[in-house]
Design a protein around this motif. Structure first.
Motif, short mmCIF file in Angstrom:
data_model
loop_
_atom_site.label_atom_id
_atom_site.label_comp_id
_atom_site.label_asym_id
_atom_site.label_seq_id
_atom_site.Cartn_x
_atom_site.Cartn_y
_atom_site.Cartn_z
N ARG A 64 16.16 18.26 51.57
CA ARG A 64 15.43 19.45 51.14
C ARG A 64 15.77 20.65 52.03
O ARG A 64 16.01 21.75 51.54
N ARG A 65 15.85 20.41 53.34
CA ARG A 65 16.20 21.49 54.27
C ARG A 65 17.62 22.00 54.01
O ARG A 65 17.88 23.20 54.05
N MET A 66 18.54 21.07 53.76
CA MET A 66 19.92 21.47 53.48
C MET A 66 19.99 22.26 52.18
O MET A 66 20.72 23.26 52.09
N ARG A 67 19.23 21.84 51.18
CA ARG A 67 19.21 22.54 49.90
C ARG A 67 18.66 23.96 50.07
O ARG A 67 19.21 24.92 49.54
N LEU A 68 17.61 24.10 50.85
CA LEU A 68 17.04 25.42 51.10
C LEU A 68 18.00 26.30 51.88
O LEU A 68 18.10 27.50 51.62
N ALA A 69 18.72 25.72 52.84
CA ALA A 69 19.69 26.49 53.61
C ALA A 69 20.82 26.99 52.72
O ALA A 69 21.24 28.15 52.82
N ARG A 70 21.31 26.11 51.84
CA ARG A 70 22.37 26.54 50.90
C ARG A 70 21.87 27.64 49.98
O ARG A 70 22.58 28.60 49.69
N GLN A 71 20.63 27.49 49.50
CA GLN A 71 20.07 28.50 48.61
C GLN A 71 19.92 29.83 49.33
O GLN A 71 20.22 30.89 48.77
N THR A 72 19.48 29.80 50.58
CA THR A 72 19.33 31.03 51.35
C THR A 72 20.67 31.69 51.57
O THR A 72 20.80 32.91 51.42
N GLU A 73 21.69 30.90 51.90
CA GLU A 73 23.03 31.46 52.08
C GLU A 73 23.53 32.10 50.79
O GLU A 73 24.10 33.19 50.80
N ARG A 74 23.30 31.42 49.68
CA ARG A 74 23.74 31.95 48.39
C ARG A 74 22.99 33.23 48.05
O ARG A 74 23.58 34.21 47.61
N ASP A 75 21.68 33.23 48.29
CA ASP A 75 20.87 34.42 47.99
C ASP A 75 21.28 35.61 48.86
O ASP A 75 21.24 36.74 48.41
N ASP A 76 21.68 35.34 50.11
CA ASP A 76 22.10 36.42 50.99
C ASP A 76 23.38 37.09 50.49
O ASP A 76 23.62 38.27 50.77
N SER A 77 24.18 36.34 49.75
CA SER A 77 25.45 36.90 49.27
C SER A 77 25.31 37.62 47.93
O SER A 77 26.25 38.27 47.48
N LEU A 78 24.14 37.53 47.29
CA LEU A 78 23.93 38.17 45.99
C LEU A 78 23.31 39.56 46.17
O LEU A 78 22.53 39.79 47.08
N SER A 79 23.65 40.44 45.25
CA SER A 79 23.01 41.75 45.26
C SER A 79 21.59 41.63 44.72
O SER A 79 21.23 40.63 44.11
N SER A 80 20.80 42.65 44.92
CA SER A 80 19.41 42.61 44.45
C SER A 80 19.37 42.52 42.92
O SER A 80 18.50 41.85 42.36
N LEU A 81 20.29 43.14 42.24
CA LEU A 81 20.34 43.06 40.79
C LEU A 81 20.66 41.63 40.34
O LEU A 81 20.03 41.11 39.42
N GLN A 82 21.61 40.99 41.00
CA GLN A 82 21.95 39.61 40.67
C GLN A 82 20.77 38.68 40.94
O GLN A 82 20.50 37.77 40.15
N LEU A 83 20.06 38.91 42.03
CA LEU A 83 18.89 38.09 42.34
C LEU A 83 17.82 38.25 41.27
O LEU A 83 17.19 37.28 40.86
N ARG A 84 17.62 39.48 40.81
CA ARG A 84 16.62 39.72 39.77
C ARG A 84 17.00 39.02 38.48
O ARG A 84 16.16 38.42 37.83
N HIS A 85 18.28 39.07 38.11
CA HIS A 85 18.74 38.37 36.91
C HIS A 85 18.52 36.87 37.05
O HIS A 85 18.11 36.21 36.10
N GLN A 86 18.79 36.35 38.25
CA GLN A 86 18.60 34.94 38.49
C GLN A 86 17.12 34.57 38.37
O GLN A 86 16.78 33.54 37.78
N GLU A 87 16.24 35.38 38.92
CA GLU A 87 14.80 35.13 38.82
C GLU A 87 14.34 35.12 37.36
O GLU A 87 13.57 34.26 36.94
N LEU A 88 14.82 36.07 36.60
CA LEU A 88 14.43 36.17 35.19
C LEU A 88 14.98 34.99 34.39
O LEU A 88 14.33 34.51 33.45
N ALA A 89 16.16 34.54 34.74
CA ALA A 89 16.77 33.42 34.01
C ALA A 89 16.02 32.12 34.26
O ALA A 89 15.96 31.26 33.38
N THR A 90 15.43 31.97 35.44
CA THR A 90 14.73 30.73 35.76
C THR A 90 13.24 30.79 35.42
O THR A 90 12.55 29.78 35.53
N ALA A 91 12.75 31.94 35.02
CA ALA A 91 11.33 32.08 34.71
C ALA A 91 10.97 31.44 33.39
O ALA A 91 11.72 31.16 32.55
#
Length: 91
Positions: A64-91
């Motif tokens: 779980r910790r490794m998964r969260l670390a990978r997700q954080t790394e991935r999120d850090d590399s995305l723009s705010s617009l990409q993050l918002r699209h990702q949030e909307l897609a998973t909602a």
């Protein structure tokens, strides 16, 4: 497999199938369904008391910790617009 949240034996048996996901679900159910708290807490106590299950719990926590670390790394590399699209897609 059926899960009976009123039966600690059922919870432990169910948890052993997929500790990662099922542990997260039990945490969620503790917050949202207090009527099951006594049996869930007893099952978690049994899991923590069993050497075999403790090892599975530690491995699940590490994954779980490794998964969260990978997700954080991935999120850090995305723009705010990409993050918002990702949030909307998973909602």
């Amino acid at each position: 497999m059926f899960l009976n949240l009123s039966n600690p034996d059922s919870i432990v048996a169910w948890w052993t199938v997929m500790p990662d996901r099922h542990g997260d679900y039990l945490t969620y159910k503790l917050k949202t369904s207090p009527e099951f708290a006594p049996s869930i807490n007893e099952a978690l106590r049994r899991i923590a008391a069993s050497p075999e299950l403790t090892e599975a719990l530690e491995q699940a926590t590490q994954r779980r910790r490794m998964r969260l670390a990978r997700q954080t790394e991935r999120d850090d590399s995305l723009s705010s617009l990409q993050l918002r699209h990702q949030e909307l897609a998973t909602a």
